[in-house]
Design a protein around this motif. Structure first.
Motif, PDB file in Angstrom:
ATOM      1  N   THR A   1       0.822  -1.198   0.000  1.00  0.00           N
ATOM      2  CA  THR A   1       0.000   0.000   0.000  1.00  0.00           C
ATOM      3  C   THR A   1       0.863   1.258   0.000  1.00  0.00           C
ATOM      4  N   SER A   2       1.915   1.278   0.793  1.00  0.00           N
ATOM      5  CA  SER A   2       2.765   2.471   0.864  1.00  0.00           C
ATOM      6  C   SER A   2       3.373   2.799  -0.490  1.00  0.00           C
ATOM      7  N   TYR A   3       3.879   1.783  -1.172  1.00  0.00           N
ATOM      8  CA  TYR A   3       4.478   2.032  -2.484  1.00  0.00           C
ATOM      9  C   TYR A   3       3.432   2.526  -3.476  1.00  0.00           C
ATOM     10  N   ARG A   4       2.221   1.985  -3.387  1.00  0.00           N
ATOM     11  CA  ARG A   4       1.151   2.446  -4.278  1.00  0.00           C
ATOM     12  C   ARG A   4       0.838   3.900  -4.011  1.00  0.00           C
ATOM     13  N   LEU A   5       0.751   4.274  -2.744  1.00  0.00           N
ATOM     14  CA  LEU A   5       0.431   5.660  -2.389  1.00  0.00           C
ATOM     15  C   LEU A   5       1.553   6.612  -2.788  1.00  0.00           C
ATOM     16  N   LEU A   6       2.768   6.109  -2.818  1.00  0.00           N
ATOM     17  CA  LEU A   6       3.915   6.910  -3.252  1.00  0.00           C
ATOM     18  C   LEU A   6       4.065   6.914  -4.770  1.00  0.00           C
ATOM     19  N   ASN A   8       4.865   4.488  -6.594  1.00  0.00           N
ATOM     20  CA  ASN A   8       5.922   3.570  -6.989  1.00  0.00           C
ATOM     21  C   ASN A   8       5.252   2.222  -7.283  1.00  0.00           C
ATOM     22  N   LEU A   9       4.547   2.176  -8.421  1.00  0.00           N
ATOM     23  CA  LEU A   9       3.659   1.057  -8.711  1.00  0.00           C
ATOM     24  C   LEU A   9       4.396  -0.238  -9.010  1.00  0.00           C
ATOM     25  N   ASP A  10       5.609  -0.132  -9.584  1.00  0.00           N
ATOM     26  CA  ASP A  10       6.377  -1.353  -9.844  1.00  0.00           C
ATOM     27  C   ASP A  10       6.750  -2.043  -8.534  1.00  0.00           C
ATOM     28  N   SER A  11       7.176  -1.266  -7.556  1.00  0.00           N
ATOM     29  CA  SER A  11       7.512  -1.850  -6.254  1.00  0.00           C
ATOM     30  C   SER A  11       6.265  -2.396  -5.573  1.00  0.00           C
ATOM     31  N   ALA A  12       5.158  -1.687  -5.693  1.00  0.00           N
ATOM     32  CA  ALA A  12       3.901  -2.170  -5.107  1.00  0.00           C
ATOM     33  C   ALA A  12       3.524  -3.512  -5.714  1.00  0.00           C
ATOM     34  N   ALA A  13       3.655  -3.639  -7.031  1.00  0.00           N
ATOM     35  CA  ALA A  13       3.326  -4.895  -7.704  1.00  0.00           C
ATOM     36  C   ALA A  13       4.280  -6.013  -7.279  1.00  0.00           C
ATOM     37  N   TYR A  14       5.554  -5.679  -7.147  1.00  0.00           N
ATOM     38  CA  TYR A  14       6.544  -6.673  -6.727  1.00  0.00           C
ATOM     39  C   TYR A  14       6.197  -7.234  -5.346  1.00  0.00           C
ATOM     40  N   TYR A  15       5.941  -6.350  -4.395  1.00  0.00           N
ATOM     41  CA  TYR A  15       5.657  -6.819  -3.032  1.00  0.00           C
ATOM     42  C   TYR A  15       4.299  -7.502  -2.929  1.00  0.00           C
ATOM     43  N   LEU A  16       3.362  -7.119  -3.780  1.00  0.00           N
ATOM     44  CA  LEU A  16       2.084  -7.831  -3.822  1.00  0.00           C
ATOM     45  C   LEU A  16       2.318  -9.275  -4.271  1.00  0.00           C
ATOM     46  N   GLU A  17       3.129  -9.449  -5.300  1.00  0.00           N
ATOM     47  CA  GLU A  17       3.429 -10.800  -5.771  1.00  0.00           C
ATOM     48  C   GLU A  17       4.174 -11.604  -4.701  1.00  0.00           C
ATOM     49  N   GLU A  18       5.046 -10.950  -3.963  1.00  0.00           N
ATOM     50  CA  GLU A  18       5.736 -11.627  -2.853  1.00  0.00           C
ATOM     51  C   GLU A  18       4.732 -12.080  -1.793  1.00  0.00           C
ATOM     52  N   ALA A  19       3.781 -11.230  -1.480  1.00  0.00           N
ATOM     53  CA  ALA A  19       2.769 -11.575  -0.477  1.00  0.00           C
ATOM     54  C   ALA A  19       1.918 -12.751  -0.950  1.00  0.00           C
ATOM     55  N   LYS A  20       1.626 -12.797  -2.235  1.00  0.00           N
ATOM     56  CA  LYS A  20       0.792 -13.875  -2.775  1.00  0.00           C
ATOM     57  C   LYS A  20       1.443 -15.246  -2.587  1.00  0.00           C
ATOM     58  N   LYS A  21       2.748 -15.276  -2.469  1.00  0.00           N
ATOM     59  CA  LYS A  21       3.445 -16.549  -2.276  1.00  0.00           C
ATOM     60  C   LYS A  21       3.037 -17.215  -0.971  1.00  0.00           C
ATOM     61  N   TYR A  22       2.544 -16.433  -0.034  1.00  0.00           N
ATOM     62  CA  TYR A  22       2.148 -16.960   1.266  1.00  0.00           C
ATOM     63  C   TYR A  22       0.651 -17.252   1.354  1.00  0.00           C
ATOM     64  N   TYR A  23      -0.056 -16.990   0.282  1.00  0.00           N
ATOM     65  CA  TYR A  23      -1.496 -17.221   0.217  1.00  0.00           C
ATOM     66  C   TYR A  23      -1.761 -18.700  -0.030  1.00  0.00           C
ATOM     67  N   ASN A  24      -2.663 -19.290   0.747  1.00  0.00           N
ATOM     68  CA  ASN A  24      -3.048 -20.684   0.521  1.00  0.00           C
ATOM     69  C   ASN A  24      -4.470 -20.895   1.043  1.00  0.00           C
ATOM     70  N   ALA A  40      -6.651  -4.936  -6.220  1.00  0.00           N
ATOM     71  CA  ALA A  40      -7.622  -4.129  -6.952  1.00  0.00           C
ATOM     72  C   ALA A  40      -7.259  -2.649  -6.912  1.00  0.00           C
ATOM     73  N   LEU A  41      -6.772  -2.174  -5.772  1.00  0.00           N
ATOM     74  CA  LEU A  41      -6.354  -0.773  -5.679  1.00  0.00           C
ATOM     75  C   LEU A  41      -5.154  -0.492  -6.571  1.00  0.00           C
ATOM     76  N   LEU A  42      -4.272  -1.466  -6.713  1.00  0.00           N
ATOM     77  CA  LEU A  42      -3.130  -1.314  -7.618  1.00  0.00           C
ATOM     78  C   LEU A  42      -3.614  -1.221  -9.064  1.00  0.00           C
ATOM     79  N   LEU A  43      -4.567  -2.055  -9.431  1.00  0.00           N
ATOM     80  CA  LEU A  43      -5.144  -1.963 -10.777  1.00  0.00           C
ATOM     81  C   LEU A  43      -5.752  -0.587 -11.009  1.00  0.00           C
ATOM     82  N   SER A  44      -6.458  -0.084 -10.020  1.00  0.00           N
ATOM     83  CA  SER A  44      -7.064   1.239 -10.131  1.00  0.00           C
ATOM     84  C   SER A  44      -5.992   2.316 -10.296  1.00  0.00           C
ATOM     85  N   SER A  45      -4.910   2.200  -9.537  1.00  0.00           N
ATOM     86  CA  SER A  45      -3.818   3.173  -9.635  1.00  0.00           C
ATOM     87  C   SER A  45      -3.171   3.165 -11.013  1.00  0.00           C
TER      88      SER A  45
END
Length: 129
Positions: A1-6, A8-24, A40-45
């Motif tokens: 969220t912080s990167y999105r608000l700043l 810095n959408l590439d970093s936001a996308a990177y960390y989102l993908e990292e977080a998804k690795k822990y989703y099960n 969804a907020l990243l897509l909107s941004s």
């Protein structure tokens, strides 16, 4: 969220993908809600409003507490506004307003009142507000 608000959408996308690795399958519904909300907020941004809207709509069953329901309705309304669909936006802003009012969530009412008034103003129909 912080990167999105700043913006810095590439970093936001990177960390989102990292977080998804822990989703099960054992991931709690609130964590799933937050993960999908962030996506969804990243897509909107990225001005991908139709994809963001589709994501927000699919998330509705994950919203289990009133605050999340209101947040989701607001985000859906904002995406409809971005897509020029004011009637649908008005429907979701009004849902969020009604839930907030009923549950004494007064912190949302000012924002929602303004959002609803802005749509009626755009339609040149302030009498309804």
């Amino acid at each position: 969220t912080s990167y999105r608000l700043l913006k810095n959408l590439d970093s936001a996308a990177y960390y989102l993908e990292e977080a998804k690795k822990y989703y099960n399958d054992n991931t709690s519904s609130s964590t799933r809600f937050n993960l999908f909300l962030t996506e969804a907020l990243l897509l909107s941004s990225r001005n991908q409003h139709q994809k963001a809207l589709e994501s927000f709509l699919k998330m509705q069953p994950l919203a289990t507490v009133m605050n999340d329901v209101v947040t989701l309705n607001i985000n859906i309304a904002e995406e409809y506004t971005s897509l020029g669909q004011e009637e649908k936006a008005l429907e979701y802003f009004q849902k969020a307003y009604d839930i907030s009012f009923k549950n004494k969530m007064f912190n949302n009412l000012e924002f929602l009142s303004l959002a609803i008034a802005n749509i009626y103003e755009k339609k040149n129909d302030l009498k309804k507000f």
